[in-house]
Scaffold this motif. Structure first.
Motif, PDB file in Angstrom:
ATOM      1  N   GLY A  57       0.751  -1.300   0.055  1.00 33.07           N
ATOM      2  CA  GLY A  57      -0.032  -0.137  -0.041  1.00 33.07           C
ATOM      3  C   GLY A  57       0.884   1.230   0.033  1.00 33.07           C
ATOM      4  O   GLY A  57       0.173   2.448   0.298  1.00 33.07           O
ATOM      5  N   VAL A  58       1.998   1.175  -0.434  1.00 28.90           N
ATOM      6  CA  VAL A  58       2.991   2.509  -0.556  1.00 28.90           C
ATOM      7  C   VAL A  58       2.347   3.541  -1.507  1.00 28.90           C
ATOM      8  O   VAL A  58       1.874   3.122  -2.451  1.00 28.90           O
ATOM      9  N   GLY A  59       2.246   4.783  -0.940  1.00 32.16           N
ATOM     10  CA  GLY A  59       1.495   5.797  -1.877  1.00 32.16           C
ATOM     11  C   GLY A  59       0.257   6.157  -1.364  1.00 32.16           C
ATOM     12  O   GLY A  59      -0.458   7.142  -1.654  1.00 32.16           O
ATOM     13  N   ASP A  60      -0.494   4.980  -0.452  1.00 31.14           N
ATOM     14  CA  ASP A  60      -1.853   5.201  -0.091  1.00 31.14           C
ATOM     15  C   ASP A  60      -1.537   6.070   1.177  1.00 31.14           C
ATOM     16  O   ASP A  60      -0.751   6.282   1.924  1.00 31.14           O
ATOM     17  N   TYR A  61      -3.009   6.782   1.428  1.00 33.26           N
ATOM     18  CA  TYR A  61      -2.911   7.505   2.847  1.00 33.26           C
ATOM     19  C   TYR A  61      -3.209   6.575   3.706  1.00 33.26           C
ATOM     20  O   TYR A  61      -3.508   5.595   3.772  1.00 33.26           O
ATOM     21  N   SER A  62      -2.290   7.023   5.040  1.00 34.37           N
ATOM     22  CA  SER A  62      -2.070   6.109   6.035  1.00 34.37           C
ATOM     23  C   SER A  62      -1.854   6.866   7.405  1.00 34.37           C
ATOM     24  O   SER A  62      -1.375   7.750   7.283  1.00 34.37           O
ATOM     25  N   THR A  63      -2.441   6.417   8.468  1.00 36.47           N
ATOM     26  CA  THR A  63      -2.284   6.893   9.667  1.00 36.47           C
ATOM     27  C   THR A  63      -1.937   5.771  10.681  1.00 36.47           C
ATOM     28  O   THR A  63      -1.673   4.322  10.133  1.00 36.47           O
ATOM     29  N   TYR A 176      -5.001 -15.632  -6.734  1.00 30.78           N
ATOM     30  CA  TYR A 176      -5.224 -14.637  -7.844  1.00 30.78           C
ATOM     31  C   TYR A 176      -3.982 -13.892  -8.098  1.00 30.78           C
ATOM     32  O   TYR A 176      -3.465 -13.238  -7.044  1.00 30.78           O
ATOM     33  N   LEU A 177      -3.550 -14.093  -9.345  1.00 30.07           N
ATOM     34  CA  LEU A 177      -2.260 -13.368  -9.662  1.00 30.07           C
ATOM     35  C   LEU A 177      -2.437 -12.155 -10.612  1.00 30.07           C
ATOM     36  O   LEU A 177      -3.034 -12.119 -11.651  1.00 30.07           O
ATOM     37  N   CYS A 178      -1.984 -11.004 -10.180  1.00 24.45           N
ATOM     38  CA  CYS A 178      -2.352  -9.648 -10.627  1.00 24.45           C
ATOM     39  C   CYS A 178      -0.661  -9.511 -11.845  1.00 24.45           C
ATOM     40  O   CYS A 178       0.549  -9.941 -11.660  1.00 24.45           O
ATOM     41  N   THR A 179      -1.119  -8.580 -12.819  1.00 24.96           N
ATOM     42  CA  THR A 179      -0.079  -8.405 -13.584  1.00 24.96           C
ATOM     43  C   THR A 179       0.733  -7.164 -12.875  1.00 24.96           C
ATOM     44  O   THR A 179       0.503  -6.709 -11.812  1.00 24.96           O
ATOM     45  N   ILE A 180       2.052  -6.894 -13.681  1.00 27.60           N
ATOM     46  CA  ILE A 180       2.796  -5.954 -12.713  1.00 27.60           C
ATOM     47  C   ILE A 180       2.546  -4.415 -13.366  1.00 27.60           C
ATOM     48  O   ILE A 180       2.260  -4.278 -14.327  1.00 27.60           O
ATOM     49  N   PRO A 181       2.355  -3.544 -12.423  1.00 29.27           N
ATOM     50  CA  PRO A 181       2.144  -2.069 -12.682  1.00 29.27           C
ATOM     51  C   PRO A 181       3.476  -1.650 -13.675  1.00 29.27           C
ATOM     52  O   PRO A 181       4.362  -1.715 -13.112  1.00 29.27           O
ATOM     53  N   THR A 182       2.936  -1.003 -14.712  1.00 36.73           N
ATOM     54  CA  THR A 182       3.981  -0.110 -15.330  1.00 36.73           C
ATOM     55  C   THR A 182       3.890   1.201 -15.464  1.00 36.73           C
ATOM     56  O   THR A 182       4.785   1.707 -16.284  1.00 36.73           O
ATOM     57  N   ALA A 183       3.210   1.923 -14.508  1.00 38.09           N
ATOM     58  CA  ALA A 183       3.192   3.102 -14.497  1.00 38.09           C
ATOM     59  C   ALA A 183       4.595   3.772 -14.041  1.00 38.09           C
ATOM     60  O   ALA A 183       5.006   3.325 -12.943  1.00 38.09           O
ATOM     61  N   ASP A 185       7.131   3.677 -15.753  1.00 36.91           N
ATOM     62  CA  ASP A 185       8.481   2.762 -16.311  1.00 36.91           C
ATOM     63  C   ASP A 185       9.105   3.801 -17.082  1.00 36.91           C
ATOM     64  O   ASP A 185      10.347   3.627 -17.374  1.00 36.91           O
ATOM     65  N   ASP A 186       8.407   4.821 -18.009  1.00 31.80           N
ATOM     66  CA  ASP A 186       9.084   5.509 -18.998  1.00 31.80           C
ATOM     67  C   ASP A 186       9.998   6.829 -18.365  1.00 31.80           C
ATOM     68  O   ASP A 186      10.653   7.148 -18.931  1.00 31.80           O
ATOM     69  N   THR A 187       9.796   6.747 -16.992  1.00 33.27           N
ATOM     70  CA  THR A 187      10.544   7.718 -16.243  1.00 33.27           C
ATOM     71  C   THR A 187      11.485   7.352 -15.385  1.00 33.27           C
ATOM     72  O   THR A 187      12.696   7.740 -15.528  1.00 33.27           O
ATOM     73  N   TYR A 188      11.589   6.044 -14.979  1.00 40.56           N
ATOM     74  CA  TYR A 188      12.465   5.441 -14.138  1.00 40.56           C
ATOM     75  C   TYR A 188      13.434   4.337 -14.644  1.00 40.56           C
ATOM     76  O   TYR A 188      14.596   4.077 -14.306  1.00 40.56           O
ATOM     77  N   LEU A 189      12.904   3.932 -15.899  1.00 38.06           N
ATOM     78  CA  LEU A 189      13.807   2.532 -16.601  1.00 38.06           C
ATOM     79  C   LEU A 189      14.106   3.033 -17.949  1.00 38.06           C
ATOM     80  O   LEU A 189      13.770   3.905 -18.587  1.00 38.06           O
ATOM     81  N   THR A 190      15.019   2.242 -18.386  1.00 35.34           N
ATOM     82  CA  THR A 190      15.671   2.278 -19.595  1.00 35.34           C
ATOM     83  C   THR A 190      14.812   1.543 -20.540  1.00 35.34           C
ATOM     84  O   THR A 190      14.000   0.879 -20.180  1.00 35.34           O
ATOM     85  N   GLN A 191      14.859   1.712 -21.788  1.00 35.00           N
ATOM     86  CA  GLN A 191      14.135   1.152 -22.911  1.00 35.00           C
ATOM     87  C   GLN A 191      14.299  -0.287 -22.875  1.00 35.00           C
ATOM     88  O   GLN A 191      12.983  -0.954 -22.917  1.00 35.00           O
ATOM     89  N   ARG A 240       4.539   6.290  -9.787  1.00 36.86           N
ATOM     90  CA  ARG A 240       4.969   4.602  -9.908  1.00 36.86           C
ATOM     91  C   ARG A 240       4.023   4.143  -9.069  1.00 36.86           C
ATOM     92  O   ARG A 240       3.514   3.151  -9.444  1.00 36.86           O
ATOM     93  N   HIS A 241       3.886   4.444  -7.702  1.00 36.04           N
ATOM     94  CA  HIS A 241       3.200   3.733  -6.731  1.00 36.04           C
ATOM     95  C   HIS A 241       1.415   4.197  -6.830  1.00 36.04           C
ATOM     96  O   HIS A 241       1.305   5.581  -7.249  1.00 36.04           O
ATOM     97  N   PHE A 242       0.674   3.492  -6.413  1.00 37.19           N
ATOM     98  CA  PHE A 242      -0.699   4.124  -6.522  1.00 37.19           C
ATOM     99  C   PHE A 242      -0.869   5.106  -5.418  1.00 37.19           C
ATOM    100  O   PHE A 242      -0.249   4.973  -4.258  1.00 37.19           O
TER     101      PHE A 242
END
Length: 276
Positions: A57-63, A176-183, A185-191, A240-242
């Motif tokens: 839950g990194v990026g989420d609101y938390s207390t 249940y297996l999710c796909t990998i988030p790619t938001a 990627d164009d900023t932090y990763l190489t081609q 990158r994180h939600f």
């Protein structure tokens, strides 16, 4: 004047880093309260969410006392469902910056220092009773350098993790297996790294379709498979994180996906109790 602006930038960076780790601390502390409890009846069920940053839950609101991520948001959404009539507890077992290699069962890992994350979860009585397991893992694999993890190794690791989970605890559990988030990627990763992540998701979907291990399709949360994930407000300031909005959207998307499974399990428990 240049010195002044340099000091201001340093202070801003320091404040941002401190804020991030403060949020991360809140997320881990809030897990002690095990958010996601919804009580509607005397029968009890459980769901476990495990994986990396996105499961945690990194990026989420938390207390300090409010949970984060899918575990907390899904519990809130399920509370609105009239078709769910029994008690479902949702546990957050995500771990920050972990790769698929870090989640391997010790017997399946080739590392000298064996990973312990999965073995610790498998020993948890709460996990052993779990009927549904949600896996959000693999997004950190592209960043691993020593040793590097190829797309093929990522999917092989995920296969081994799913197989280990299937053999432990409740034998009829759904994975249940999710796909990998790619938001981001164009900023932090190489081609090349971006292409690797694209291949990772293609291989994950191929593995699920093959269905040898009975693993089910989780949410498709990568940009290539789901155009709805391209909205900027779904992501935290790092892109990158939600964000809180992103996790809320995913929780709403999870409900129709797992609701038939949950209703079926509730009905089976009723039938068993009535001796039918």
């Amino acid at each position: 004047m240049d010195i002044f602006y340099s000091l201001v930038r340093i202070v801003k960076v320091f404040a941002t880093v401190c804020h991030f780790y403060l949020k991360l601390s809140f997320i881990y502390i809030a897990r002690w309260y095990e958010p996601g409890l919804r009580t509607k009846g005397e029968y009890n069920h459980s769901i476990v969410v495990l994986g990396d940053d996105h499961a945690l839950g990194v990026g989420d609101y938390s207390t300090l006392t409010a949970g984060s991520g899918i575990a907390q948001k899904l519990g809130r959404e399920l509370a609105k469902e009239v078709s769910i009539r029994q008690t479902w507890q949702i546990y957050n077992r995500g771990a920050y910056k972990t790769s698929s290699e870090d989640w391997l069962h010790p017997a399946d890992s080739k590392r000298k220092e064996k990973p312990e994350l999965l073995s610790k979860v498998l020993q948890d009585p709460k996990f052993l009773r779990a009927e549904i397991v949600i896996i959000m893992l693999g997004s950190c694999d592209v960043l691993r350098k020593d040793p590097a993890i190829s797309p093929q190794e990522t999917v092989r690791n995920l296969e081994l993790i799913c197989q280990a989970i299937k053999k432990t605890g409740n034998q009829s559990k759904s994975i249940y297996l999710c796909t990998i988030p790619t938001a981001g990627d164009d900023t932090y990763l190489t081609q090349e790294q971006m292409e690797d992540n694209l291949l990772r998701n293609q291989l994950i979907e191929a593995y699920i379709k093959k269905n040898d291990d009975g693993v089910r399709q989780g949410l498709q949360i990568d940009l290539a498979s789901n155009f709805e994930m391209k909205r900027r407000n779904l992501y935290w300031q790092d892109g990158r994180h939600f964000s809180d909005t992103g996790y809320t959207k995913m929780a709403k998307d999870w409900v129709p996906l797992i609701r038939p499974d949950m209703v079926k399990r509730e009905f089976q428990l009723y039938r068993s109790d009535l001796g039918m």
